[in-house]
Design a protein around this motif. Sequence first.
Motif, short mmCIF file in Angstrom:
data_model
loop_
_atom_site.label_atom_id
_atom_site.label_comp_id
_atom_site.label_asym_id
_atom_site.label_seq_id
_atom_site.Cartn_x
_atom_site.Cartn_y
_atom_site.Cartn_z
N TYR A 102 0.81 -1.21 0.00
CA TYR A 102 0.00 0.00 0.00
C TYR A 102 0.85 1.27 0.00
O TYR A 102 0.50 2.26 -0.64
N LEU A 103 1.97 1.27 0.72
CA LEU A 103 2.81 2.47 0.77
C LEU A 103 3.38 2.79 -0.61
O LEU A 103 3.55 3.96 -0.96
N ASN A 104 3.67 1.75 -1.40
CA ASN A 104 4.28 1.96 -2.71
C ASN A 104 3.26 1.96 -3.86
O ASN A 104 3.64 2.08 -5.02
N SER A 105 1.98 1.83 -3.52
CA SER A 105 0.96 1.70 -4.56
C SER A 105 0.92 2.91 -5.49
O SER A 105 0.81 2.76 -6.71
N GLU A 106 1.01 4.11 -4.94
CA GLU A 106 0.93 5.30 -5.79
C GLU A 106 2.10 5.36 -6.75
O GLU A 106 1.93 5.67 -7.94
N ALA A 107 3.30 5.03 -6.27
CA ALA A 107 4.48 5.08 -7.13
C ALA A 107 4.45 3.99 -8.19
O ALA A 107 4.90 4.20 -9.32
N GLN A 108 3.90 2.83 -7.85
CA GLN A 108 3.94 1.71 -8.78
C GLN A 108 2.71 1.64 -9.69
O GLN A 108 2.78 1.06 -10.77
N ASN A 109 1.60 2.23 -9.24
CA ASN A 109 0.36 2.07 -10.00
C ASN A 109 -0.48 3.34 -10.09
O ASN A 109 -1.54 3.33 -10.70
N GLY A 110 -0.03 4.41 -9.44
CA GLY A 110 -0.77 5.66 -9.50
C GLY A 110 -1.95 5.76 -8.56
O GLY A 110 -2.72 6.73 -8.63
N THR A 111 -2.12 4.79 -7.66
CA THR A 111 -3.27 4.78 -6.75
C THR A 111 -2.82 4.92 -5.31
O THR A 111 -2.19 4.01 -4.76
N PRO A 112 -3.08 6.05 -4.65
CA PRO A 112 -2.68 6.21 -3.24
C PRO A 112 -3.44 5.24 -2.34
O PRO A 112 -4.66 5.13 -2.43
#
Length: 384
Positions: A102-112
């Motif tokens: 979840y912490l890396n979701s925004e960086a890896q998939n664009g979803t915070p």
Amino acid sequence: SSPDRLNANGIEGADRETVEQYQVEARFLRALAYWHSLDMFGNVAVVTEITAGFPEQSSPAEILDFIESELNELESLMVKPQQNEYGRADQAALWMLQAKLYLNSEAQNGTPRYTDAITALKKVIGAGYTLEPVYQDLFLTTNNTSNEIIFALNSDGKNSQNWGCTTFLVNGSIGGDMVAADYGVTGGWAGMRTTKNLVEQFPDDTGDIDSRVLFFTEGQSLEINDIGTFTDGYAVPKFKNISPDGQPGSDVTHSDTDFPMFRLADAYLMYAEAILRGGTGGDMGEAVGYINDLRERAYGNDSGNVAMDEVDLPFILDERSRELYWEAHRRVDLIRFNQYTENGIWPWKGNVKEGMTTEKFRDIFPIPASDLLANPSLEQNDGY
């Protein structure tokens, strides 16, 4: 299905319970492997059954969804925290992986997904783990007794000999004027050093010594002029094949020291970061208290403590480097902070002594040629 196979093989009673638990843990390890694959390559094939056809690539969103669904399904089936055999995964290891996802979701998939990260981290922090009193002891042969380590890669110099894991970290960090016996081995490989950027993360203007500073500097230069010369750059013997009282491990080539993949200090720093990134359900005052717990261990007193207004995202990135260096976190951290390619610069980045920015597509690696040859349905990552 798995129950059908167990029935077909006549596995019942206690043996069946054991096998079923192994299946649960194997699925967790598969999810962990897919998270690492996502981090490194971005576009890999999610495969859960053996088939005759060529597996198709999955998008980062599909890989994230698979990992998340697996972890959600497995959570209630995993052994309770600290109740499994050492080195085997339990619920706390699963919660840490959820938090990483979840912490890396925004960086890896664009979803915070920072609120979800906080939810998982609160479970980890409430699971009864405590900080190891002496920082260095986390990286010695007796670290299997530490109540800070949540999930480790076990090393045994006699019974699991290999050239990776901490055997590589110990031997690869020794050379120059270093005495190999001081680190529990008979010889070093004269390989790994650090650039000055890590050294400069430890300012000494307070007059106190941060016990996390584990560099070897005698005969070493801070600057790296030739990456092939071991004495260029400070050596980093953070991992040692010795006990706290200086006794070598069971073998003087292969390390007894376990690698702490997940530990409580990481959870503390992730918790603070998720709050700063806008996640809800956390307490920033509590998070700063956790950070000061780490700094009090490092300094031996409260002289290095920080106030809430000093803790922002740049501080977290720096503190993660001070606390977690040499533990395989920095690359994914820099990607999450958008410092890995287009922005951050450090010596020898881009194969230039002074460092240079690099193209964004290098946030992930190329798919190996051997994989492309074995599976013609795969497409190489953009830019490679």
